[in-house]
Structures are given as C-alpha cells and as structure tokens.
Design a protein around this motif. Sequence first.
Motif, PDB file in Angstrom:
ATOM      1  N   LEU A  87      -1.830 -24.867  76.110  1.00  0.00           N
ATOM      2  CA  LEU A  87      -1.210 -24.875  74.785  1.00  0.00           C
ATOM      3  C   LEU A  87      -0.205 -26.005  74.591  1.00  0.00           C
ATOM      4  O   LEU A  87       0.113 -26.367  73.457  1.00  0.00           O
TER       5      LEU A  87
ATOM      6  N   PHE B 213      -1.148 -25.992  70.894  1.00  0.00           N
ATOM      7  CA  PHE B 213      -1.694 -24.641  70.738  1.00  0.00           C
ATOM      8  C   PHE B 213      -3.216 -24.651  70.540  1.00  0.00           C
ATOM      9  O   PHE B 213      -3.780 -23.741  69.939  1.00  0.00           O
TER      10      PHE B 213
ATOM     11  N   ASN C  16      -4.985 -26.212  68.552  1.00  0.00           N
ATOM     12  CA  ASN C  16      -5.142 -26.022  67.100  1.00  0.00           C
ATOM     13  C   ASN C  16      -6.326 -26.848  66.613  1.00  0.00           C
ATOM     14  O   ASN C  16      -6.297 -28.082  66.634  1.00  0.00           O
TER      15      ASN C  16
ATOM     16  N   GLN D 260      -0.968 -20.260  68.679  1.00  0.00           N
ATOM     17  CA  GLN D 260       0.487 -20.158  68.813  1.00  0.00           C
ATOM     18  C   GLN D 260       0.959 -18.708  68.840  1.00  0.00           C
ATOM     19  O   GLN D 260       1.794 -18.325  69.654  1.00  0.00           O
TER      20      GLN D 260
ATOM     21  N   GLN E  52       0.311 -16.557  72.088  1.00  0.00           N
ATOM     22  CA  GLN E  52       1.089 -16.885  73.287  1.00  0.00           C
ATOM     23  C   GLN E  52       2.291 -15.966  73.428  1.00  0.00           C
ATOM     24  O   GLN E  52       2.655 -15.566  74.546  1.00  0.00           O
TER      25      GLN E  52
ATOM     26  N   THR F 193      -8.556 -18.903  74.627  1.00  0.00           N
ATOM     27  CA  THR F 193      -7.972 -20.247  74.565  1.00  0.00           C
ATOM     28  C   THR F 193      -8.832 -21.265  75.304  1.00  0.00           C
ATOM     29  O   THR F 193      -9.001 -22.409  74.846  1.00  0.00           O
TER      30      THR F 193
END
Length: 518
Positions: free
Chosen positions: A368, A379, A381, A392, A395, A454
């Motif tokens: 991240l 993150f 993203n 985000q 986490q 993730t």
Amino acid sequence: MLTIKGKLGIEDFYRIIFKEEAILINKDVLTTVENSFNFLSQFSQNKIIYGVNTGFGPMAQYKINDSDRIQLQYNLIRSHASGTGNLIPEQYVKAAMLARLNTLSLGHSGVHISVIELMTSLINKNITPVIFEHGGVGASGDLVQLAHIALVLIGEGEVFYKGERRPTEEVFKLENLKPITITLREGLALINGTSVMTGIGLINTINTRKLLDWMICCSSAINEIVQAYDDHLSLELNQSKKHKGQQQIAKSMRHHLKDSTLTRKREHHLYNGNNEVTIFEEKVQEYYSLRCVPQILGPVLDTLNNVEKILIEEVNSANDNPIVDVEKEHVYHGGNFHGDYVSLEMDKLKLIVTKMSMLAERQLNYLLNPNLNNILPPFVNLGTLGLNFGMQGVQFTATSTTAENQMLSNPMYVHSIPNNNDNQDIVSMGTNAANITKKVIENTFEVLAIETITIVQAIEYLKVQDKISSKTKKMYDDIRNLVPPISDKDVPMYPYVNKVKNFILNFEEEIYACKELN
C-alpha cells in the motif's frame, strides 16, 4: 462411515467434523466399555470410590448413601451447567463431543454403554448441545462446559437442531432418542475431563494449517510481483540453517514460484559487473517481510506440528478421575483431568497465529505504501488519486485486528486463580486459552483476506497476469470471481472482505502453496 476404535488421528477428526462423516463404534470398543462398567460396579462395593459414593471436590469428605448415588450424579450435572457468555459454535461443540466420546471409549471411565450409544447418535444426527464460552477453569477439566453436554444426555437443557435452538426433550421425541442410564458415575465421567478445550484446540490446529498455507501463498505472490531476487528461498541458503520448518517453508515457496517469469536471479543483475555504480536505484535486498519469510514461518510450522501432536495425544488419553484399570483390577485416583498440556499448546498456537497476522499486515503495508514498493500507486488505487481510495479503508481494519491479536496473545497458562474452596489451587485455564486462540485465528483470516484482495489488485495494476506463476494465477482467478477490480468507483468493502474470508476458511482443494506441511 468411519469406525471409532478408541484412537483418533487428525485425519479422522477432520473427516468427522469438517466433512460430517458418520461414525460407527467398533464392537470391541463397546465390549471394553461394558467390561469397564461391570468391573467398577463390582469393585466399588464396600469401597470408597471418589465420585461413586462420595461428594465432589472439597465435598469428597462426605460419604453418600447408596440410596442417593444416582441423585448425586444428576445433582452434579444440573448444578454445574452454569456457563455464560457467547455460545460456542456448533462445529466446536461437535468436536468436543467427539473428543469426549473417544476418551470414554477407552474403557477407563466405567460408564454405562448408553453414554457411548447416545453420544454417537447425537454426533451422527448433528444434534448439538447449547454450551457457553465462560465457565471452565480447565483444572478438573471443562466441568461447566461439559456439564451442558451432559445435561443434554440426560434429556434436559437445549440443543441446536436443523438450525434452530430447541429444548432437548422436544428433539429427543422427534428423533426417538432416550436419555442415558445413570447408574454409577456417569455424571462425573462426562464432565470431568479436557474434551472441550481439546476439541476446540484440534479445530484451531486445522484452521491454523489453512492460514499457514495461505500465508505461504501470499508471501510467494508478493515476492513474485515485486520481482524479488530468489536466492533467499534457495535450497543452499535454507539448508545452512538446521531447522526443518524453515527448510520446508522455503521449499514450498520455491514450489509455488517454479513457473514464474517474474522472480530474478541475483547473478543476472548484481553479479555481472557494477563497479561504476555508486547508488543502486533498486534494492539490493528486500524488506524482511519479503526476504525472511522462511525464518518467520519456519518456527510457525514447527510449533504447529508439535501442538497437533500434543492434542492428538490428549484426545486419545484417559483424562478424567478416577481411572479404571480392568486388567489390573484396580481404580486409581489422580489428576488426569488437568488441562495444562492443552493450555500451554493453545498459548503457543495463538502466539504463532498472531505472528502470522503481523507478517500479513506488514506485507499489506508494503504493497500500500509507494515509498516502500516503488512500483504501485498509493493504496494500490486503480482509480483517480485523491478522488478514489483503493484499499485505504481496509488497511485500518487489518491494522486494528492485528493489534487485537497482539493483545490477545498474552498467555492464559500462567493465569491460575485458586477456586473450589482451594481444592483447585492451581488451574490451567485451558478452555479460555482455546477460545481466545479461536478468536485470534478468526481475526487472522480477516487480515489475510484483506491482503489477498490487495495482492490481486496489485497484479491488476501491473498487468502481469500472464507472467505470474500458475499457482498465483489460480489465486488471482479465484479471488477475482469474488471481488471485481476496485477502480474508479469506490464501494463498501466489507462484503468482499467477508466473502474472501469465508472462501479461504472453507477452501477444500489443495492449497496453492504446497500440501506437504506436516
């Protein structure tokens, strides 16, 4: 159908509890139980036998009249069915029942054969007693929790039946079941032992092995997608340290990565002349959460294997009091009900599971944080930075859950509090230890679910689906079937985290990493 012969292995336990295979009691076992009962019936005449013609605990100094013996057993069961708190899930209760059934089948308890027959029927019909987390100190065994099981066996209390919580009496009528026969010491034999902590503990070991397999899978995948050098997983490096667990973890990771095109050889990049370079742009060595996985998960594996061994020994042991020995025609008084073995092993287990959650959380943080990995957006993203949030939010969940594990990993083994008018002056707290370990394991599945999502997001961003290993690709495909790419439209994440948690908890196929970890 699986035949119970007085000895359970971890595979038997898995088949009965997780696969719901029916059980049949071997005829020789039934004969052994009958012989034990008949011997104790004769031997106890004109003798003082604890729990047959005496009170219990510090009240053992009081002799019980023959006319009150049966009432004594009922009084014991009813008075000790005093648990509180959250309900223990049905699967764990079934495990406790199986553990108790196996112990009583050894023929050292002197119980009436009806106990064996009814417990077998309840297990096969998935009729599960209602029992609670709070109540056991794990010294004279799981007295309170086992009393709730015994309460059902005498036709009282409550059970879960076909998804409903119902009075035992109603369910027995529906299934044409009869309560057990109380004759000698059936009450004491049922509640005086370590079967609840052991049953929960065995499920804990099975689930921990699942966690470890997924942890290897995630650790391998992260090394792969960041194109780490592979020599920290090499046979040569890991054989130079003489721990079997470390060697096996490294072997499993090599197996996972054998067809990856992303991991790199150090000799191709750093051993071929870089004399003019002053500062290397790429890391010469990875962070510990990537590079030291065999050294971190090695002791996890070694500890898990030993915990499993101790618990299997416990489930195949006589763990009540007194112990009937038909062969030597004697009854021995002692403390086999004491739960220190299980308590200590549960504390060890929750320590290693907490360490796995810490490793997963650090690997997640690595993915991240772009200042650490240098290849992924903040993150992970996949949307517009600033407008979208990627991973985000989750986490925070992983971090807080890991912190809870760190707090819960404090030992129960040394938290003895004397009770029972100081008769139980040092206790194991084994049932508490098993239940807390269960919670730590559940938490870790949540952290791993977040990490897994993730990793899949990172693969999506890097567009390396055709370069990752076949095992990582299998994980990617499975998780993508549950969770779509989180990109330019933020969505509530909790349904996806729970979906993935349930998927990895209930995964039945060969785990992606390796199935040799025992």
